[in-house]
Design a protein around this motif. Structure first.
Motif, PDB file in Angstrom:
ATOM      1  N   PRO A  54     -13.049  -9.019   7.962  1.00 19.31           N
ATOM      2  CA  PRO A  54     -14.497  -8.999   7.763  1.00 19.31           C
ATOM      3  C   PRO A  54     -14.999 -10.250   7.042  1.00 19.31           C
ATOM      4  CG  PRO A  54     -13.540  -6.881   7.177  1.00 19.31           C
ATOM      5  CD  PRO A  54     -12.397  -7.823   7.428  1.00 19.31           C
ATOM      6  N   LYS A  55     -16.155 -10.720   7.477  1.00 17.45           N
ATOM      7  CA  LYS A  55     -16.821 -11.887   6.887  1.00 17.45           C
ATOM      8  C   LYS A  55     -15.943 -13.138   6.904  1.00 17.45           C
ATOM      9  CE  LYS A  55     -20.100  -9.369   4.039  1.00 17.45           C
ATOM     10  NZ  LYS A  55     -21.403  -9.952   4.266  1.00 17.45           N
ATOM     11  N   ASP A  56     -15.010 -13.206   7.851  1.00 16.24           N
ATOM     12  CA  ASP A  56     -14.084 -14.334   7.980  1.00 16.24           C
ATOM     13  C   ASP A  56     -13.244 -14.571   6.725  1.00 16.24           C
ATOM     14  OD1 ASP A  56     -14.672 -14.950  10.664  1.00 16.24           O
ATOM     15  OD2 ASP A  56     -16.458 -16.077  10.042  1.00 16.24           O
ATOM     16  N   SER A  57     -12.978 -13.501   5.999  1.00 15.99           N
ATOM     17  CA  SER A  57     -12.118 -13.577   4.820  1.00 15.99           C
ATOM     18  C   SER A  57     -10.741 -14.065   5.231  1.00 15.99           C
ATOM     19  CB  SER A  57     -12.019 -12.177   4.202  1.00 15.99           C
ATOM     20  OG  SER A  57     -11.042 -12.150   3.202  1.00 15.99           O
ATOM     21  N   GLN A  58     -10.055 -14.738   4.297  1.00 19.94           N
ATOM     22  CA  GLN A  58      -8.692 -15.197   4.541  1.00 19.94           C
ATOM     23  C   GLN A  58      -7.644 -14.219   4.020  1.00 19.94           C
ATOM     24  OE1 GLN A  58      -8.026 -19.439   3.636  1.00 19.94           O
ATOM     25  NE2 GLN A  58     -10.218 -19.552   3.235  1.00 19.94           N
ATOM     26  N   ILE A  59      -8.112 -13.128   3.360  1.00 23.96           N
ATOM     27  CA  ILE A  59      -7.185 -12.142   2.808  1.00 23.96           C
ATOM     28  C   ILE A  59      -7.921 -10.831   2.562  1.00 23.96           C
ATOM     29  CG2 ILE A  59      -7.592 -13.023   0.469  1.00 23.96           C
ATOM     30  CD1 ILE A  59      -4.681 -12.184  -0.229  1.00 23.96           C
ATOM     31  N   GLU A  60      -7.217  -9.725   2.771  1.00 21.68           N
ATOM     32  CA  GLU A  60      -7.715  -8.393   2.428  1.00 21.68           C
ATOM     33  C   GLU A  60      -6.531  -7.602   1.878  1.00 21.68           C
ATOM     34  OE1 GLU A  60     -10.000  -4.472   4.311  1.00 21.68           O
ATOM     35  OE2 GLU A  60      -9.789  -6.272   5.520  1.00 21.68           O
ATOM     36  N   ILE A  61      -6.795  -6.789   0.854  1.00 25.99           N
ATOM     37  CA  ILE A  61      -5.731  -5.987   0.255  1.00 25.99           C
ATOM     38  C   ILE A  61      -6.228  -4.551   0.077  1.00 25.99           C
ATOM     39  CG2 ILE A  61      -4.282  -5.612  -1.784  1.00 25.99           C
ATOM     40  CD1 ILE A  61      -4.371  -8.629  -2.268  1.00 25.99           C
ATOM     41  N   ASP A  62      -5.377  -3.589   0.472  1.00 23.99           N
ATOM     42  CA  ASP A  62      -5.617  -2.187   0.144  1.00 23.99           C
ATOM     43  C   ASP A  62      -4.359  -1.642  -0.508  1.00 23.99           C
ATOM     44  OD1 ASP A  62      -3.756  -1.388   2.110  1.00 23.99           O
ATOM     45  OD2 ASP A  62      -5.267  -0.621   3.473  1.00 23.99           O
ATOM     46  N   GLY A  63      -4.418  -0.407  -0.957  1.00 20.52           N
ATOM     47  CA  GLY A  63      -3.233   0.114  -1.612  1.00 20.52           C
ATOM     48  C   GLY A  63      -3.325   1.600  -1.939  1.00 20.52           C
ATOM     49  N   VAL A  64      -2.211   2.099  -2.442  1.00 20.49           N
ATOM     50  CA  VAL A  64      -2.115   3.491  -2.891  1.00 20.49           C
ATOM     51  C   VAL A  64      -1.601   3.440  -4.321  1.00 20.49           C
ATOM     52  CG1 VAL A  64      -0.999   5.731  -2.533  1.00 20.49           C
ATOM     53  CG2 VAL A  64      -1.609   4.288  -0.553  1.00 20.49           C
ATOM     54  N   MET A  65      -2.289   4.186  -5.188  1.00 20.27           N
ATOM     55  CA  MET A  65      -1.941   4.197  -6.605  1.00 20.27           C
ATOM     56  C   MET A  65      -1.586   5.627  -7.012  1.00 20.27           C
ATOM     57  SD  MET A  65      -4.259   2.783  -9.805  1.00 20.27           S
ATOM     58  CE  MET A  65      -5.655   3.841  -9.517  1.00 20.27           C
ATOM     59  N   GLU A  66      -0.559   5.757  -7.827  1.00 17.45           N
ATOM     60  CA  GLU A  66      -0.166   7.048  -8.373  1.00 17.45           C
ATOM     61  C   GLU A  66      -0.408   6.998  -9.866  1.00 17.45           C
ATOM     62  OE1 GLU A  66       0.907  10.942  -8.235  1.00 17.45           O
ATOM     63  OE2 GLU A  66       0.634   9.635  -6.519  1.00 17.45           O
ATOM     64  N   LEU A  67      -1.352   7.834 -10.337  1.00 14.55           N
ATOM     65  CA  LEU A  67      -1.697   7.846 -11.753  1.00 14.55           C
ATOM     66  C   LEU A  67      -0.677   8.660 -12.548  1.00 14.55           C
ATOM     67  CD1 LEU A  67      -5.521   8.464 -11.401  1.00 14.55           C
ATOM     68  CD2 LEU A  67      -4.389   6.319 -11.976  1.00 14.55           C
ATOM     69  N   PRO A  68      -0.434   8.254 -13.786  1.00 15.47           N
ATOM     70  CA  PRO A  68       0.453   9.064 -14.627  1.00 15.47           C
ATOM     71  C   PRO A  68      -0.155  10.445 -14.817  1.00 15.47           C
ATOM     72  CG  PRO A  68      -0.041   6.939 -15.648  1.00 15.47           C
ATOM     73  CD  PRO A  68      -0.920   7.073 -14.451  1.00 15.47           C
ATOM     74  N   GLU A  69       0.663  11.477 -14.846  1.00 13.57           N
ATOM     75  CA  GLU A  69       0.141  12.854 -14.990  1.00 13.57           C
ATOM     76  C   GLU A  69      -0.291  13.128 -16.410  1.00 13.57           C
ATOM     77  OE1 GLU A  69       2.257  15.970 -13.042  1.00 13.57           O
ATOM     78  OE2 GLU A  69       3.195  14.525 -11.710  1.00 13.57           O
TER      79      GLU A  69
END
Length: 128
Positions: A113-128
């Motif tokens: 999108p928008k001719d970006s040179q990088i995109e990052i997504d992720g999954v996070m596990e919060l401490p209980e």
């Protein structure tokens, strides 16, 4: 299991039909971040390293809004139209994470999108 929507003004606002992140239990699913300045919603720069730093800052802001840190990320996907930038990504990523590092994939894509040179997504596990 109930889900919570994560939203922060410290990261770019969604530019489509999605949330910055969604929390289900102790797991947080982060939508892709591109190098938009959250205040102006404009690309931070044409320079790849500056774009990568902004993306990590945006991811960091969403992690913090969800109650975690970058080190709570368990899986990161990095999308790059030019895989020759991968070494730069490694250098910059090392500034944002402590060992043990999250699982990661680097995916070559045709465009972002928008001719970006990088995109990052992720999954996070919060401490209980």
């Amino acid at each position: 299991m109930a889900k919570s929507i994560i939203q922060t003004d410290k990261a770019p606002q969604a530019i489509g039909t999605y949330s910055q992140a969604v929390k289900a239990g102790t797991t947080v699913y982060l939508s892709g971040q591109i190098p938009l300045n959250p205040e102006t919603m404009e690309m931070v720069s044409d320079d790849f390293a500056e774009q990568a730093k902004q993306v990590f800052e945006n991811v960091k802001a969403v992690c913090e809004a969800a109650g975690g840190t970058m080190n709570d990320l368990v899986k990161v996907n990095i999308f790059l139209p030019d895989l020759s930038n991968f070494a730069t990504v490694n250098e910059i990523m090392a500034q944002y994470f402590n060992k043990p590092y999250p699982a990661r994939a680097a995916i070559g894509v045709r465009a972002l999108p928008k001719d970006s040179q990088i995109e990052i997504d992720g999954v996070m596990e919060l401490p209980e």
